[in-house]
Design a protein around this motif. Sequence first.
Motif, PDB file in Angstrom:
ATOM      1  N   GLY A 176     -15.294  12.109   5.296  1.00 35.27           N
ATOM      2  CA  GLY A 176     -15.138  11.314   6.435  1.00 35.27           C
ATOM      3  C   GLY A 176     -16.621  10.659   6.910  1.00 35.27           C
ATOM      4  O   GLY A 176     -17.554  10.858   6.354  1.00 35.27           O
ATOM      5  N   THR A 177     -16.471  10.167   8.036  1.00 37.79           N
ATOM      6  CA  THR A 177     -17.632   9.105   8.498  1.00 37.79           C
ATOM      7  C   THR A 177     -18.185   9.738   9.994  1.00 37.79           C
ATOM      8  O   THR A 177     -19.000   9.127  10.355  1.00 37.79           O
ATOM      9  N   THR A 219       0.811  -1.150  -0.048  1.00 34.19           N
ATOM     10  CA  THR A 219       0.181  -0.086  -0.042  1.00 34.19           C
ATOM     11  C   THR A 219       1.015   1.271  -0.029  1.00 34.19           C
ATOM     12  O   THR A 219       1.936   1.262   0.655  1.00 34.19           O
ATOM     13  N   LEU A 225      -8.276   4.536  -2.950  1.00 36.44           N
ATOM     14  CA  LEU A 225      -8.478   4.153  -1.597  1.00 36.44           C
ATOM     15  C   LEU A 225      -7.938   2.618  -1.357  1.00 36.44           C
ATOM     16  O   LEU A 225      -7.146   2.226  -0.319  1.00 36.44           O
ATOM     17  N   GLN A 226      -8.052   1.792  -2.461  1.00 37.38           N
ATOM     18  CA  GLN A 226      -7.549   0.378  -2.382  1.00 37.38           C
ATOM     19  C   GLN A 226      -5.909   0.728  -2.430  1.00 37.38           C
ATOM     20  O   GLN A 226      -5.185   0.048  -1.426  1.00 37.38           O
ATOM     21  N   ARG A 227      -5.354   1.411  -3.237  1.00 32.39           N
ATOM     22  CA  ARG A 227      -3.954   1.620  -3.108  1.00 32.39           C
ATOM     23  C   ARG A 227      -3.382   1.970  -1.862  1.00 32.39           C
ATOM     24  O   ARG A 227      -2.297   1.602  -1.477  1.00 32.39           O
ATOM     25  N   GLU A 228      -4.063   2.819  -0.936  1.00 35.84           N
ATOM     26  CA  GLU A 228      -3.764   3.136   0.282  1.00 35.84           C
ATOM     27  C   GLU A 228      -4.267   2.226   1.370  1.00 35.84           C
ATOM     28  O   GLU A 228      -4.109   2.542   2.533  1.00 35.84           O
ATOM     29  N   GLY A 229      -4.869   1.180   0.988  1.00 33.97           N
ATOM     30  CA  GLY A 229      -5.294   0.118   1.991  1.00 33.97           C
ATOM     31  C   GLY A 229      -6.422   0.608   2.963  1.00 33.97           C
ATOM     32  O   GLY A 229      -6.736   0.116   3.970  1.00 33.97           O
ATOM     33  N   MET A 230      -7.285   1.435   2.131  1.00 37.42           N
ATOM     34  CA  MET A 230      -8.459   1.965   3.049  1.00 37.42           C
ATOM     35  C   MET A 230      -9.663   1.767   2.334  1.00 37.42           C
ATOM     36  O   MET A 230     -10.729   1.997   2.626  1.00 37.42           O
ATOM     37  N   TYR A 231      -9.786   0.360   1.422  1.00 37.80           N
ATOM     38  CA  TYR A 231     -11.043  -0.041   0.821  1.00 37.80           C
ATOM     39  C   TYR A 231     -11.248  -1.648   1.219  1.00 37.80           C
ATOM     40  O   TYR A 231     -10.141  -2.326   0.901  1.00 37.80           O
ATOM     41  N   PRO A 232     -12.463  -1.915   1.494  1.00 39.78           N
ATOM     42  CA  PRO A 232     -12.708  -3.326   1.676  1.00 39.78           C
ATOM     43  C   PRO A 232     -12.715  -4.267   0.401  1.00 39.78           C
ATOM     44  O   PRO A 232     -13.834  -4.069   0.009  1.00 39.78           O
ATOM     45  N   GLU A 263      -6.376  12.510  -7.891  1.00 37.92           N
ATOM     46  CA  GLU A 263      -6.562  13.280  -6.643  1.00 37.92           C
ATOM     47  C   GLU A 263      -6.505  14.623  -6.671  1.00 37.92           C
ATOM     48  O   GLU A 263      -6.843  15.317  -5.600  1.00 37.92           O
TER      49      GLU A 263
END
Length: 336
Positions: free
Chosen positions: A251-252, A14, A51-58, A323
């Motif tokens: 954000g969430t 990532t 997001l997946q590239r940064e490890g933030m996507y399921p 981005e």
Amino acid sequence: MGEKMRAVDIKGGTGPATSLFISDAIPKPTAGTGQAVVKIKAFGLNRMDLLQREGMYPVPPQGGKILGVEFSGHIESLGDGVKEGFKIGDAVFGLAYGGAYAEYIAVSTHMLLHKPEHLSWEEAAGIPEVWITATQAMYPVGEFTKGKSILWHAGASSVSIAGIQLSKAAGASAIYVTAGSQEKIDFCVKELGATAGFNYKTQDWAKEILKATNGQGVDLVIDFVGQSYFQGNLDVAARDGHIVNLGFMSGTKLPAGVDIGAFIRKRLRYEGSSLRSRDPDYQGRLRDKLEEYMPQFQDGTFKVYVEKVMPWEKVVEAHQLMETNATKGKIICTIS
């Protein structure tokens, strides 16, 4: 050892855009039951890739570590039990759970479509994810029907560009958008046919939409932003309105003071959805709906808007461009 292929990989698993590189040591896939191996000509970028590239996507189990869910290319081989109508050599485009940033991809033939001659490889690669996502948000989730009004946030994003066109063709009574520049708003209104747009940087978009609708609000809200738009979405939703949330760009975690009274006062539904986590049957039904749109792509009712085409050797720059949030339409990478 099996055959190898080139594919985009990530240094360290990532990281930032600069961690992307093309590896020539990735195992080439083979066609399983019901699958085709497609030699890829072009693939589309999507925000989930960042997001997946940064490890933030399921990532779903069948997604694998290679980025990318939409592509175009030629069928190189077929497994057993494939969908009728496909043969080796066919020009196709389609949707996958992952693996499109590569020379080859193994994918269910139920998620492939024949590429019409009038669409370029780049245009075809930019259709599946965004048009299916917009369709899902409007229909099975949002329950849109003719005569309803609709708000597409991030109006110049690829999904909303598709959604505005779908809304217009389906007889929406009004189509509103938000965007971050007058240029994007003009594009949505003058080029795509939205009713009106509002600049979230310079305007209170919720108040402006309520003013534009004489206080009635909109029937269906499609949101990718999350936290910072939550209250505004509740405010602009009409009675019995439906808010469909597809992302959390802001954000969430909600701030203190959010007023949720509208849920009861206006009988609202707030529903989250995603496409990639859906099962193959669900995705297949949406693929079939996309196939129904093909004549409208040919007659010009629907258009694919491609912001930039780049060789996949420039995938770092492609991610960096996405981005910036400055684009209108798809970023496509080609493989030669």
